[in-house]
Design a protein around this motif. Structure first.
Motif, PDB file in Angstrom:
ATOM      1  N   ILE A  84       0.842  -1.202   0.000  1.00 34.45           N
ATOM      2  CA  ILE A  84       0.000   0.000   0.000  1.00 34.45           C
ATOM      3  C   ILE A  84       0.873   1.247   0.000  1.00 34.45           C
ATOM      4  N   LEU A  85       1.889   1.255   0.858  1.00 35.91           N
ATOM      5  CA  LEU A  85       2.784   2.416   0.930  1.00 35.91           C
ATOM      6  C   LEU A  85       3.566   2.596  -0.368  1.00 35.91           C
ATOM      7  N   VAL A  91       2.629   6.947  -6.896  1.00 36.78           N
ATOM      8  CA  VAL A  91       1.826   8.037  -7.451  1.00 36.78           C
ATOM      9  C   VAL A  91       2.329   9.382  -6.945  1.00 36.78           C
ATOM     10  N   ALA A  92       2.755   9.429  -5.677  1.00 39.26           N
ATOM     11  CA  ALA A  92       3.327  10.671  -5.153  1.00 39.26           C
ATOM     12  C   ALA A  92       4.577  11.063  -5.932  1.00 39.26           C
ATOM     13  N   LEU A  93       5.389  10.064  -6.311  1.00 40.03           N
ATOM     14  CA  LEU A  93       6.605  10.345  -7.084  1.00 40.03           C
ATOM     15  C   LEU A  93       6.248  10.881  -8.467  1.00 40.03           C
ATOM     16  N   MET A  94       5.267  10.276  -9.122  1.00 38.33           N
ATOM     17  CA  MET A  94       4.822  10.799 -10.414  1.00 38.33           C
ATOM     18  C   MET A  94       4.288  12.215 -10.264  1.00 38.33           C
ATOM     19  N   LEU A 213      -2.233  -6.347  -5.851  1.00 38.22           N
ATOM     20  CA  LEU A 213      -3.535  -5.895  -5.367  1.00 38.22           C
ATOM     21  C   LEU A 213      -3.393  -4.730  -4.398  1.00 38.22           C
ATOM     22  N   ALA A 214      -2.499  -4.874  -3.427  1.00 44.23           N
ATOM     23  CA  ALA A 214      -2.340  -3.816  -2.422  1.00 44.23           C
ATOM     24  C   ALA A 214      -1.668  -2.579  -3.009  1.00 44.23           C
ATOM     25  N   ALA A 219      -2.234   3.130  -4.580  1.00 44.58           N
ATOM     26  CA  ALA A 219      -2.229   4.170  -5.610  1.00 44.58           C
ATOM     27  C   ALA A 219      -3.564   4.906  -5.636  1.00 44.58           C
ATOM     28  N   MET A 220      -4.665   4.173  -5.526  1.00 46.49           N
ATOM     29  CA  MET A 220      -5.974   4.813  -5.533  1.00 46.49           C
ATOM     30  C   MET A 220      -6.211   5.612  -4.260  1.00 46.49           C
TER      31      MET A 220
END
Length: 260
Positions: A84-85, A91-94, A213-214, A219-220
């Motif tokens: 999850i992290l 996404v935070a990096l993008m 999955l996680a 990301a979501m």
């Protein structure tokens, strides 16, 4: 449909979900634009669908997939937590490295000023939509129709208000109706790429299933917290947005139990 491979199902499912972005943006072509309150309500609904899907369609199945692999009861939880992290961090990096533009807070990322405004919007929504396609692909790759169909329906439902929000925001920036709709429709087409990638990785390597999955859930969750919920609370309609979130959450939960 049952004869199709999980990879093809992931691609087609995420393509269908992404296409609803164009459907949601269609009202701008006819000048029937909902009020800001209605748009915040629908975006809250989108957040609720994604939140429910993250836990009930991705995180819980990730734990179920990891448990048979280890005798130590802590390892499945550790794998899911780390994944999850990692998903949130990716996404935070993008978000940090790719130049893009938010509708309210303006330009972010390196060299944003050197890019045309339209491409900044496209990159921003690409960052947003890719995890959704990834989640649908992972769902089909891990559980076939039963695993992916609830996610595809849920993500598709929440793509419609997102598409409308993008098109309306572009209209506000002076874009013609047809171009605003076209750009909004285009942003949904990144989802089949994510779907193909997610289904492919999970199908080719079963040990990666709980990780994938996680990761998609993380990301979501980042998108929900960083993008959608703040957007719905900026104009004073947070009560309607919260109502939309509640409806979206329970509807996605119902779909997951019913179709899964």
């Amino acid at each position: 449909m049952e004869n199709l491979s999980p990879i093809m199902l992931g691609f087609l499912g995420s393509l269908a979900a992404g296409s609803l972005t164009a459907v949601g943006a269609a009202p701008v072509l006819f000048g029937r634009i909902p009020s800001r309150a209605t748009r915040d309500l629908s975006l809250g609904f989108a957040a609720g669908v994604m939140l429910s899907a993250s836990f009930f369609s991705l995180i819980i199945p990730a734990l179920d997939a990891a448990e048979p692999m280890f005798e130590n009861g802590a390892m499945p939880a550790a794998i899911v937590c780390v994944s999850i992290l990692l998903g949130m961090g990716a996404v935070a990096l993008m978000n940090e490295k790719l130049p893009h533009e938010h509708f309210k807070t303006g330009r972010e990322g390196p060299e944003a000023a050197s890019l045309r405004r339209v491409w900044l919007f496209i990159i921003a929504i690409t960052i947003h939509n890719f995890p959704e396609g990834l989640a649908v692909g992972v769902g089909f790759g891990s559980g076939g129709m039963e695993g992916g169909l609830p996610l595809a329906i849920g993500i598709g439902l929440q793509n419609a208000p997102e598409g409308l929000a993008v098109a309306v925001s572009l209209l506000g920036e002076g874009y013609p109706k047809l171009r605003a709709w076209g750009i909004a429709a285009l942003t949904g087409m990144v989802e089949p790429i994510g779907g193909l990638l997610g289904a492919g990785i999970i199908t080719l390597s079963e040990p990666l299933l709980p990780w994938g999955l996680a990761f998609a859930a993380g990301a979501m969750l980042y998108v929900i917290s960083h993008e959608i919920i703040p957007e719905t609370h900026r104009s004073g309609y947070q009560n309607r947005a919260t109502l939309g979130l509640a409806v979206g959450l329970v509807l996605m939960l119902f779909l997951d139990v019913w179709l899964g």
